[in-house]
Design a protein around this motif. Structure first.
Motif, mmCIF file in Angstrom:
data_model
loop_
_atom_site.group_PDB
_atom_site.id
_atom_site.type_symbol
_atom_site.label_atom_id
_atom_site.label_comp_id
_atom_site.label_asym_id
_atom_site.label_seq_id
_atom_site.Cartn_x
_atom_site.Cartn_y
_atom_site.Cartn_z
ATOM 1 N N ALA A 136 0.839 -1.184 -0.204
ATOM 2 C CA ALA A 136 0.080 -0.086 0.033
ATOM 3 C C ALA A 136 1.213 1.412 0.020
ATOM 4 N N PHE A 137 0.359 2.200 -0.578
ATOM 5 C CA PHE A 137 1.023 3.374 -0.359
ATOM 6 C C PHE A 137 -0.167 4.659 0.117
ATOM 7 N N HIS A 138 0.126 5.264 1.185
ATOM 8 C CA HIS A 138 -0.905 6.226 1.475
ATOM 9 C C HIS A 138 -0.132 7.584 2.003
ATOM 10 N N GLY A 139 1.087 7.844 1.859
ATOM 11 C CA GLY A 139 1.653 9.181 2.181
ATOM 12 C C GLY A 139 2.906 9.320 3.052
ATOM 13 N N MET A 140 3.562 10.123 3.029
ATOM 14 C CA MET A 140 4.854 10.393 3.788
ATOM 15 C C MET A 140 4.726 10.659 5.238
ATOM 16 N N THR A 141 3.612 10.987 5.820
ATOM 17 C CA THR A 141 3.549 11.517 7.258
ATOM 18 C C THR A 141 3.407 10.354 7.956
ATOM 19 N N LEU A 142 3.665 10.460 9.192
ATOM 20 C CA LEU A 142 4.048 9.192 10.068
ATOM 21 C C LEU A 142 2.634 8.312 10.296
ATOM 22 N N GLY A 143 1.563 8.737 10.304
ATOM 23 C CA GLY A 143 0.415 7.927 10.516
ATOM 24 C C GLY A 143 -0.019 7.276 9.154
ATOM 25 N N SER A 144 0.038 8.175 7.901
ATOM 26 C CA SER A 144 0.263 7.475 6.458
ATOM 27 C C SER A 144 1.284 6.251 6.243
ATOM 28 N N LEU A 145 2.547 6.667 6.883
ATOM 29 C CA LEU A 145 3.610 5.748 6.654
ATOM 30 C C LEU A 145 3.571 4.547 7.405
ATOM 31 N N ALA A 146 2.618 4.410 8.352
ATOM 32 C CA ALA A 146 2.368 3.306 9.207
ATOM 33 C C ALA A 146 1.804 2.444 8.532
ATOM 34 N N VAL A 147 0.847 2.859 7.542
ATOM 35 C CA VAL A 147 0.149 1.893 6.709
ATOM 36 C C VAL A 147 0.588 1.851 5.429
ATOM 37 N N THR A 148 1.726 2.293 5.058
ATOM 38 C CA THR A 148 2.469 2.087 3.738
ATOM 39 C C THR A 148 3.476 0.936 3.980
ATOM 40 N N GLY A 149 3.496 0.196 2.427
ATOM 41 C CA GLY A 149 4.385 -0.908 2.763
ATOM 42 C C GLY A 149 5.626 -0.627 2.411
ATOM 43 N N ASN A 150 6.090 0.095 1.739
ATOM 44 C CA ASN A 150 7.432 0.339 0.896
ATOM 45 C C ASN A 150 8.200 0.370 2.026
ATOM 46 N N SER A 151 9.419 -0.372 2.215
ATOM 47 C CA SER A 151 10.327 -0.380 3.397
ATOM 48 C C SER A 151 11.328 0.655 3.369
ATOM 49 N N MET A 152 11.595 1.198 2.269
ATOM 50 C CA MET A 152 12.676 2.348 2.086
ATOM 51 C C MET A 152 11.864 3.671 2.588
ATOM 52 N N LYS A 153 10.814 3.825 2.285
ATOM 53 C CA LYS A 153 10.191 5.040 2.827
ATOM 54 C C LYS A 153 9.577 4.865 4.309
ATOM 55 N N ARG A 154 9.454 3.573 4.867
ATOM 56 C CA ARG A 154 9.199 3.535 5.919
ATOM 57 C C ARG A 154 10.380 3.696 6.923
ATOM 58 N N GLN A 155 11.464 3.291 6.375
ATOM 59 C CA GLN A 155 12.826 3.489 7.128
ATOM 60 C C GLN A 155 12.847 5.222 7.374
ATOM 61 N N GLY A 156 12.609 5.900 6.149
ATOM 62 C CA GLY A 156 12.803 7.253 6.399
ATOM 63 C C GLY A 156 11.892 7.989 7.662
ATOM 64 N N ALA A 157 11.223 7.368 8.250
ATOM 65 C CA ALA A 157 10.283 7.793 9.488
ATOM 66 C C ALA A 157 11.044 8.347 10.395
ATOM 67 N N GLY A 158 12.236 7.408 10.761
ATOM 68 C CA GLY A 158 13.266 7.691 11.894
ATOM 69 C C GLY A 158 12.550 7.149 13.248
ATOM 70 N N VAL A 159 11.466 6.851 13.423
ATOM 71 C CA VAL A 159 10.676 6.559 14.468
ATOM 72 C C VAL A 159 10.005 5.000 14.183
ATOM 73 N N PRO A 160 9.780 4.344 15.167
ATOM 74 C CA PRO A 160 8.793 3.234 15.047
ATOM 75 C C PRO A 160 7.465 3.477 14.562
ATOM 76 N N LEU A 161 6.942 2.875 13.659
ATOM 77 C CA LEU A 161 5.603 3.108 12.930
ATOM 78 C C LEU A 161 4.791 2.260 13.505
ATOM 79 N N THR A 162 3.862 2.904 14.497
ATOM 80 C CA THR A 162 3.020 1.717 15.253
ATOM 81 C C THR A 162 1.814 1.714 14.943
ATOM 82 N N HIS A 163 1.064 1.119 15.855
ATOM 83 C CA HIS A 163 -0.501 1.033 15.997
ATOM 84 C C HIS A 163 -1.124 0.696 14.419
ATOM 85 N N ALA A 164 -0.389 -0.140 13.802
ATOM 86 C CA ALA A 164 -0.947 -0.507 12.447
ATOM 87 C C ALA A 164 -0.115 -2.042 11.912
ATOM 88 N N SER A 165 -0.790 -2.658 11.345
ATOM 89 C CA SER A 165 -0.205 -3.642 10.610
ATOM 90 C C SER A 165 -0.921 -4.150 9.463
#
Ligand code: PMP
Length: 424
Positions: A136-165
Motif C-alpha cells: 500500500a501507499f498512503h503518504g509520507m507523514t507518520l500515520g500514513s507511513l505506518a500503513v504504507t508498505g515500502n520499506s525504504m519509505k518506512r525507514q525514512g520515518a526515523g521512529v517506530p511506525l506503530t498502531h498498524a499492521s
C-alpha cells in the motif's frame, strides 16, 4: 552539468533525476522544456492532472477569479468560491450516486486526507490499531507511513511506525482461496493476538505499490468483514479517484460504500493543492477546530475544482470517453506485454501498466521513453512495473503516439519486436 537544482536543492529530489530537463510550459497532454522540446505526458503529475495541463475550461475561470479581486486565502471561512465548490460537489457527485457524506477539508495534500481519516477512525471507535495492505501507499507523514508498505519509505520515518499492521492485498499470496481466511479467523478468535482494528485502509488499485487492482469480489468481502465486526472501511481514492479508473470514485462499480473516503490530487483538477476527507454523517464527531490547519481549502483550487465538475461530470459522456481511451490503452499495453515472456498488464482504467519479471526492465523502458519524448514512470517495490497514467482527456491520436514510443522503447530494451497495428 551542475545547476542550482543540484547545488541548492536537497538530495531528496526524485522525479527530476530521471527526467533531467527544465520544463517551462505545458498544454493538454504535453510538457515543453526550455529548449523547446515537447514531451508527451503519460505521468499526469502522478494523478494530479487528470484533465491535462492548463485546460482552457479551467484556466479561464481561474484567471477571471484571480483578476477579480476575489479572496485567495481564507482558512476555513465561508467564501463564494467554497460555496460553489460544495454545492457543485453535492449536486454533481454525491447526490447522483446516493452518497451521504460530510465533507472535511483536512489540509492540501493526499497524506493530509489520510491522516484525518485515520485520526477520525480512531476517535470514533476508541480503538488504536489500523490494518493496511501489503504494497500500500498512503503518504509520507507518520500515520500514513505506518500503513504504507515500502520499506525504504518506512525507514525514512526515523521512529517506530506503530498502531498498524499489514495484511495481504488481493493477489499477494497468489491463492484466491486464502484471501481473507486469516483475517476472518483472527477476528473471530479472541486468542488470535490481533487487536480489533479501528479501521482498514485500502486502495482499490495500488498506484505506487505495483498497480495491482483488487477484484470487486475481494473488495466486497473486505467490506462485509468490516461491517460484520464494526471496523471502519477507508478507501484511499487519492490516486484512483476523480475518474482515473473510469468512474468518479474507484469503488462505484464495485458495489461498496466506504465509511471514509480520501480524495486529493485531481480534485482541484488543475494541479492546485486540495484534499477532501469524506465520511458518513454519523462519524462526524469532530469538535470544532479539533483538526486544524492553515491551508484547508484554497479558493483558487475551489474555482478550478468546481469548473471541472461542471465541465466534465454533468452527465455520463466523460465516463464514456474514459472507457474508450482506457480500452485503447489496455489493448496497446497488452500488445507490448505479449512480446515479452512473463510480462503482464496490470491496473484498471487509465491507471495501468506492465509488470515485467525482470525488475530492471520497466526502469530501462521508462528511461528510453524519456529520450524519445515520453514521460512515463515506474511503480512497485523494485520499480518493476511500467506505469502509464495519461490524461483522461488525451486524444486517440496522442495516446497512439505514446503507445508507439513505449513500444519502441520496449523493443530497444527487450530486443523483442512489437507490432501495435490493431491499436486505434
Ligand atoms: N494515497 C495515495 C493512494 C497516493 O497515491 C498518494 C500519493 N502518491 C498519497 C496518498 C499521498 O498524497 P500526497 O503525496 O499528496 O501527500
Amino acid at each position: 552539468m551542475s545547476d542550482i537544482f543540484e547545488s541548492l536543492e536537497s538530495e531528496v529530489r526524485s522525479y527530476c533525476r530521471g527526467w533531467d530537463t527544465i520544463f517551462e510550459r505545458a498544454s493538454g497532454s504535453f510538457l515543453y522544456s526550455e529548449d523547446g522540446r515537447g514531451y508527451l505526458d503519460f505521468f499526469s503529475g502522478a494523478g494530479a492532472l487528470n484533465y491535462g495541463h492548463n485546460h482552457p475550461a479551467l484556466l479561464r475561470p481561474l484567471m477571471e477569479y484571480l483578476l477579480s479581486g476575489a479572496v485567495i486565502h481564507s482558512l476555513d471561512m465561508k467564501t463564494t468560491a467554497k460555496r460553489r465548490f460544495l454545492e457543485t460537489f453535492h449536486e454533481l457527485i454525491l447526490k447522483p450516486r446516493n452518497l451521504d457524506y460530510k465533507v472535511m477539508f483536512p489540509g492540501p495534500t493526499g497524506t493530509n486526507s489520510v491522516e484525518a481519516a485515520l485520526k477520525l477512525a480512531r476517535k470514533v471507535t476508541g480503538r488504536t490499531h489500523v490494518l493496511g495492505f501489503t504494497n500500500a501507499f498512503h503518504g509520507m507523514t507518520l500515520g500514513s507511513l505506518a500503513v504504507t508498505g515500502n520499506s525504504m519509505k518506512r525507514q525514512g520515518a526515523g521512529v517506530p511506525l506503530t498502531h498498524a499492521s499489514s495484511i495481504p492485498y488481493d493477489g499477494f499470496l497468489g491463492d484466491d482461496a486464502l484471501a481473507f481466511s486469516w483475517l476472518r479467523s483472527a477476528l473471530a478468535d479472541s486468542g488470535s493476538g490481533l487487536d480489533k482494528p479501528a479501521a482498514v485502509i485500502v486502495e482499490t488499485v495500488q498506484g505506487e505499490g505495483g498497480l495491482r487492482a483488487a477484484r470487486a469480489s475481494w473488495l466486497r468481502e473486505l467490506s462485509d468483514i468490516c461491517h460484520q465486526y464494526g471496523i471502519l472501511l477507508i478507501v484511499d481514492d487519492v490516486q484512483a479517484g476523480c475518474g482515473r479508473t473510469g468512474k468518479f470514485f474507484s469503488f462505484e462499480d464495485v458495489g461498496i460504500v466506504p465509511d471514509i473516503v480520501c480524495l486529493s490530487k485531481s480534485i482541484s483538477a488543475f494541479g492546485l493543492p486540495l484534499a477532501l476527507t469524506l465520511f458518513k454523517p454519523e462519524l462526524d464527531l469532530w469538535k470544532p477546530g479539533e483538526h486544524n490547519g492553515t491551508f484547508r481549502g484554497h479558493n483558487p483550487a475551489f474555482v478550478t475544482g468546481a469548473a471541472a465538475l461542471e465541465h466534465f461530470w454533468q452527465d455520463g459522456r466523460f465516463e464514456q470517453k474514459i472507457a474508450a481511451v482506457a480500452a485503447q490503452l489496455h489493448e496497446g499495453l497488452r500488445l507490448i506485454a505479449d512480446a515479452t515472456e512473463g510480462a503482464s498488464v496490470r491496473g484498471r482504467g487509465m491507471l495501468a501498466g506492465i509488470h515485467y519479471s525482470d525488475p530492471k526492465a520497466a526502469g530501462k523502458i521508462a528511461a528510453e521513453s524519456f529520450t524519445r519524448g515520453l514521460l512515463v514512470e515506474t511503480s512497485g517495490p523494485e520499480g518493476e512495473v511500467l506505469k502509464t497514467m495519461p490524461a483522461l482527456t488525451i486524444s486517440a491520436t496522442e495516446l497512439r503516439r505514446g503507445l508507439e514510443i513505449l513500444a519502441e522503447a520496449a523493443e530497444s530494451v527487450t530486443g523483442q519486436r512489437i507490432v501495435l497495428k490493431t491499436v486505434a
